[in-house]
Design a protein around this motif. Structure first.
Motif, PDB file in Angstrom:
ATOM      1  N   VAL A 427       0.849  -1.196   0.000  1.00  0.00           N
ATOM      2  CA  VAL A 427       0.000   0.000   0.000  1.00  0.00           C
ATOM      3  C   VAL A 427       0.882   1.242   0.000  1.00  0.00           C
ATOM      4  N   GLU A 428       0.589   2.156  -0.902  1.00  0.00           N
ATOM      5  CA  GLU A 428       1.393   3.378  -1.013  1.00  0.00           C
ATOM      6  C   GLU A 428       1.362   4.169   0.288  1.00  0.00           C
ATOM      7  N   GLY A 429       2.548   4.546   0.762  1.00  0.00           N
ATOM      8  CA  GLY A 429       2.649   5.323   1.999  1.00  0.00           C
ATOM      9  C   GLY A 429       2.873   4.472   3.232  1.00  0.00           C
ATOM     10  N   MET A 430       2.714   3.148   3.111  1.00  0.00           N
ATOM     11  CA  MET A 430       2.888   2.255   4.264  1.00  0.00           C
ATOM     12  C   MET A 430       4.332   1.773   4.335  1.00  0.00           C
ATOM     13  N   GLU A 431       4.955   1.974   5.481  1.00  0.00           N
ATOM     14  CA  GLU A 431       6.338   1.537   5.682  1.00  0.00           C
ATOM     15  C   GLU A 431       6.399   0.608   6.882  1.00  0.00           C
ATOM     16  N   GLN A 432       7.408  -0.261   6.884  1.00  0.00           N
ATOM     17  CA  GLN A 432       7.516  -1.229   7.975  1.00  0.00           C
ATOM     18  C   GLN A 432       7.756  -0.539   9.314  1.00  0.00           C
ATOM     19  N   SER A 433       8.341   0.647   9.281  1.00  0.00           N
ATOM     20  CA  SER A 433       8.597   1.382  10.528  1.00  0.00           C
ATOM     21  C   SER A 433       7.303   1.686  11.280  1.00  0.00           C
ATOM     22  N   LEU A 434       6.172   1.793  10.556  1.00  0.00           N
ATOM     23  CA  LEU A 434       4.897   2.069  11.217  1.00  0.00           C
ATOM     24  C   LEU A 434       4.491   0.924  12.135  1.00  0.00           C
ATOM     25  N   PHE A 435       4.870  -0.311  11.774  1.00  0.00           N
ATOM     26  CA  PHE A 435       4.587  -1.459  12.629  1.00  0.00           C
ATOM     27  C   PHE A 435       5.386  -1.374  13.933  1.00  0.00           C
ATOM     28  N   SER A 436       6.687  -1.129  13.785  1.00  0.00           N
ATOM     29  CA  SER A 436       7.533  -1.083  14.987  1.00  0.00           C
ATOM     30  C   SER A 436       7.158   0.108  15.877  1.00  0.00           C
ATOM     31  N   GLU A 437       6.783   1.232  15.265  1.00  0.00           N
ATOM     32  CA  GLU A 437       6.356   2.400  16.054  1.00  0.00           C
ATOM     33  C   GLU A 437       5.046   2.121  16.784  1.00  0.00           C
ATOM     34  N   ALA A 438       4.129   1.393  16.118  1.00  0.00           N
ATOM     35  CA  ALA A 438       2.836   1.097  16.729  1.00  0.00           C
ATOM     36  C   ALA A 438       2.992   0.168  17.929  1.00  0.00           C
ATOM     37  N   VAL A 439       3.817  -0.885  17.778  1.00  0.00           N
ATOM     38  CA  VAL A 439       3.988  -1.816  18.904  1.00  0.00           C
ATOM     39  C   VAL A 439       4.806  -1.160  20.022  1.00  0.00           C
ATOM     40  N   ALA A 440       5.697  -0.243  19.672  1.00  0.00           N
ATOM     41  CA  ALA A 440       6.436   0.501  20.704  1.00  0.00           C
ATOM     42  C   ALA A 440       5.493   1.410  21.490  1.00  0.00           C
ATOM     43  N   SER A 441       4.546   2.021  20.783  1.00  0.00           N
ATOM     44  CA  SER A 441       3.551   2.870  21.444  1.00  0.00           C
ATOM     45  C   SER A 441       2.707   2.048  22.410  1.00  0.00           C
ATOM     46  N   LEU A 442       2.304   0.846  21.972  1.00  0.00           N
ATOM     47  CA  LEU A 442       1.505  -0.026  22.840  1.00  0.00           C
ATOM     48  C   LEU A 442       2.324  -0.480  24.051  1.00  0.00           C
ATOM     49  N   SER A 443       3.581  -0.828  23.821  1.00  0.00           N
ATOM     50  CA  SER A 443       4.445  -1.254  24.932  1.00  0.00           C
ATOM     51  C   SER A 443       4.640  -0.129  25.940  1.00  0.00           C
ATOM     52  N   SER A 444       4.772   1.085  25.441  1.00  0.00           N
ATOM     53  CA  SER A 444       4.912   2.245  26.323  1.00  0.00           C
ATOM     54  C   SER A 444       3.662   2.426  27.181  1.00  0.00           C
ATOM     55  N   LEU A 445       2.488   2.216  26.565  1.00  0.00           N
ATOM     56  CA  LEU A 445       1.212   2.319  27.288  1.00  0.00           C
ATOM     57  C   LEU A 445       1.141   1.252  28.384  1.00  0.00           C
ATOM     58  N   ILE A 446       1.511   0.014  28.031  1.00  0.00           N
ATOM     59  CA  ILE A 446       1.520  -1.081  29.012  1.00  0.00           C
ATOM     60  C   ILE A 446       2.466  -0.756  30.170  1.00  0.00           C
ATOM     61  N   ASP A 447       3.632  -0.189  29.851  1.00  0.00           N
ATOM     62  CA  ASP A 447       4.607   0.164  30.893  1.00  0.00           C
ATOM     63  C   ASP A 447       4.050   1.217  31.847  1.00  0.00           C
ATOM     64  N   GLU A 448       3.298   2.177  31.304  1.00  0.00           N
ATOM     65  CA  GLU A 448       2.709   3.204  32.164  1.00  0.00           C
ATOM     66  C   GLU A 448       1.710   2.588  33.141  1.00  0.00           C
ATOM     67  N   TYR A 449       0.882   1.651  32.648  1.00  0.00           N
ATOM     68  CA  TYR A 449      -0.040   0.948  33.547  1.00  0.00           C
ATOM     69  C   TYR A 449       0.732   0.092  34.552  1.00  0.00           C
ATOM     70  N   GLN A 450       1.806  -0.550  34.094  1.00  0.00           N
ATOM     71  CA  GLN A 450       2.625  -1.398  34.965  1.00  0.00           C
ATOM     72  C   GLN A 450       3.221  -0.583  36.108  1.00  0.00           C
ATOM     73  N   LEU A 451       3.676   0.609  35.794  1.00  0.00           N
ATOM     74  CA  LEU A 451       4.268   1.494  36.802  1.00  0.00           C
ATOM     75  C   LEU A 451       3.259   1.851  37.883  1.00  0.00           C
ATOM     76  N   LEU A 452       2.023   2.141  37.447  1.00  0.00           N
ATOM     77  CA  LEU A 452       0.973   2.457  38.413  1.00  0.00           C
ATOM     78  C   LEU A 452       0.609   1.232  39.242  1.00  0.00           C
ATOM     79  N   ASP A 453       0.526   0.077  38.579  1.00  0.00           N
ATOM     80  CA  ASP A 453       0.215  -1.163  39.299  1.00  0.00           C
ATOM     81  C   ASP A 453       1.252  -1.459  40.371  1.00  0.00           C
ATOM     82  N   ALA A 454       2.510  -1.169  40.061  1.00  0.00           N
ATOM     83  CA  ALA A 454       3.597  -1.443  41.007  1.00  0.00           C
ATOM     84  C   ALA A 454       3.471  -0.588  42.261  1.00  0.00           C
TER      85      ALA A 454
END
Length: 470
Positions: A427-454
């Protein structure tokens, strides 16, 4: 009085939206016996007189929903236009294509997002111009499909660009682990990044949780006690409410999500002694900008007297709202940490009842130490049809973390093998970096919840306040 606009994107979004409009019309018809166009109706409907093109005040001429319907396949929208709700929408509110997004986030977000940008913006502006005081946008879409996840989140970012000061509340339907769309983990994680960046609030709803609830209701019907049955013409089991054709397996599931929307919009649609402004939800429940995922729980879980069971006592209703069986995602909030919680009550309930139940439940609910008073309450005097009262709880709770972890694991299982990746990268405009950025964003969100849980194990009581001599 303020107005809101509902934006429904994709097959799932339009089916849920259709159920909402159908049930909302039934509620207003039950309350508005004289057929007058009042402020309550005006919050989500326009009064259109086809002869004079002016319908302010007076009797109802013809109601048009304050909605924009978008789908890159014609099927569901055409079905709506052939069904009982065909008069509630007109061509200026609709945008369809014929080919669909092929369960591909990139096609929905990039291809169709670019091709239809101007038309989408035009329809959103038209809907906004019909409002005297635009309060918010409700966006409904799925996370697993291509149009829902891709174009749905593209519409969300366009709303932020065009109406930056207007609140954006998203109802996002998450796929189950047995989902038949093989690429749904990719679509969901790519969409999650957009939701975290551009939404004010997200109400996550899981297909599996909805299915579990529907099965429980069916057990009540098949089971057991006399009187505990679902009525044959019930909206829970009927696909006739706004759509044509025979009942579909997901009609009952869509009905529960529509019921969620009925409750969250009730304070905007009807009067109440303690009505909640929609903008107050984000203001009171979102202490950190990215942690805006609010777990919804409902009691009762059905509407319009669908199930002939005795009404729940008021105190039991409040207990149910904090029971995981009444949540629309599979999670356990009582063993996680509350950042804030809203209780939106409908019916003949007193403020004293609300306060008494909060005080009763407070000791059992773990709140962050710096927000022990983190409650938002709303009272709407009009109950759902067929019930004396109802309650919607919206919990900003770290219990969403396991859902996000499971989603990341499903994503990684595909991504490690680069399975199906070529469908996206073509698909025009789609790069593989968007996948790694998306999962990094999700991991960052999980870490923020993890920090609060701790921090939960280190909760300290508030420092004693100074007492003032009088």
């Amino acid at each position: 009085m303020t107005q809101s606009v509902v934006v429904q994107v994709g097959q799932c979004g339009n089916q849920v939206g259709c159920r909402f409009w159908d049930l909302a019309l039934r509620e207003h018809a039950h309350v508005n016996k004289n057929g007058l166009y009042d402020e309550a109706l005006g919050s989500f409907f326009r009064n259109v007189d086809s002869r004079t093109s002016c319908g302010r005040g007076g009797r109802i001429q013809q109601l048009k929903a304050r909605a924009v319907l978008v789908d890159m396949e014609e099927g569901v929208v055409n079905e709506i236009l052939q069904g009982p709700l065909r008069e509630v929408f007109d061509s200026t509110q609709l945008l369809t294509d014929v080919s669909g997004s092929g369960n591909n986030w990139a096609v929905g977000h990039l291809t169709y997002g670019l091709a239809y940008r101007e038309q989408i913006v035009d329809k959103l502006r038209r809907a906004a111009e019909h409002c005297d005081c635009l309060q918010g946008f409700f966006i409904i879409h799925s996370m697993g499909g291509g149009t829902g996840s891709g174009l749905g989140t593209r519409v969300l970012s366009l709303l932020e660009e065009e109406f930056p000061s207007v609140s954006r509340i998203v109802t996002a339907i998450y796929p189950s682990t047995e989902d038949d769309v093989i690429t749904s983990p990719y679509n969901s994680v790519l969409a999650m990044r957009e939701l975290s960046e551009h939404a004010d609030c997200v109400l996550p709803v899981e297909n599996q949780s909805l299915l579990d609830i529907v099965n429980k209701i069916k057990v009540m019907a098949d089971g057991a006690k006399p009187g505990s049955v679902i009525k044959r013409d019930s909206t829970i089991i009927s696909g006739q409410g706004g759509l044509t054709g025979p009942e579909k397996p997901f009609d009952a599931m869509n009905n529960i999500v529509a019921n969620l929307l009925l409750n969250i919009t009730s304070s905007a649609r009807f009067e109440g002694s303690l009505n909640t402004d929609l903008n107050e939800i984000a203001m009171n429940l979102v202490p950190f900008p990215r942690l805006h995922y609010l777990v919804p729980s409902l009691t009762p879980l059905y509407t319009l007297a669908d199930v002939s069971v005795p009404s729940r006592r008021l105190d039991q209703m409040f207990s149910d709202a904090f029971n995981k069986d009444h949540q629309l995602i599979r999670a356990d909030p009582k063993h996680s940490l509350y950042l804030a919680c809203a209780l939106m009550v409908r019916g003949n309930v007193q403020v004293s009842d609300l306060r008494r139940n909060i005080e009763r439940l407070r000791p059992t609910l773990p709140f962050v130490s710096w927000n022990q008073e983190g409650w938002k309450t709303g009272l709407c005097s009009v109950p759902p049809v067929g019930h004396s009262h109802s309650l919607l709880a919206l919990a900003n709770n770290t219990c969403v973390k396991p859902t996000f972890i499971e989603l990341r694991e499903r994503f990684n299982k595909l991504y490690r093998k680069k399975a199906h990746l070529h469908h996206y990268l073509h698909v025009e405009g789609m790069e593989q970096s968007l996948f790694s950025e998306a999962v990094a964003s999700l991991s960052s969100l999980i870490d923020e919840y993890q920090l609060l849980d701790a921090s939960k194990g280190r909760l300290t009581p508030d420092a004693a306040r100074l007492s003032i001599a009088t």
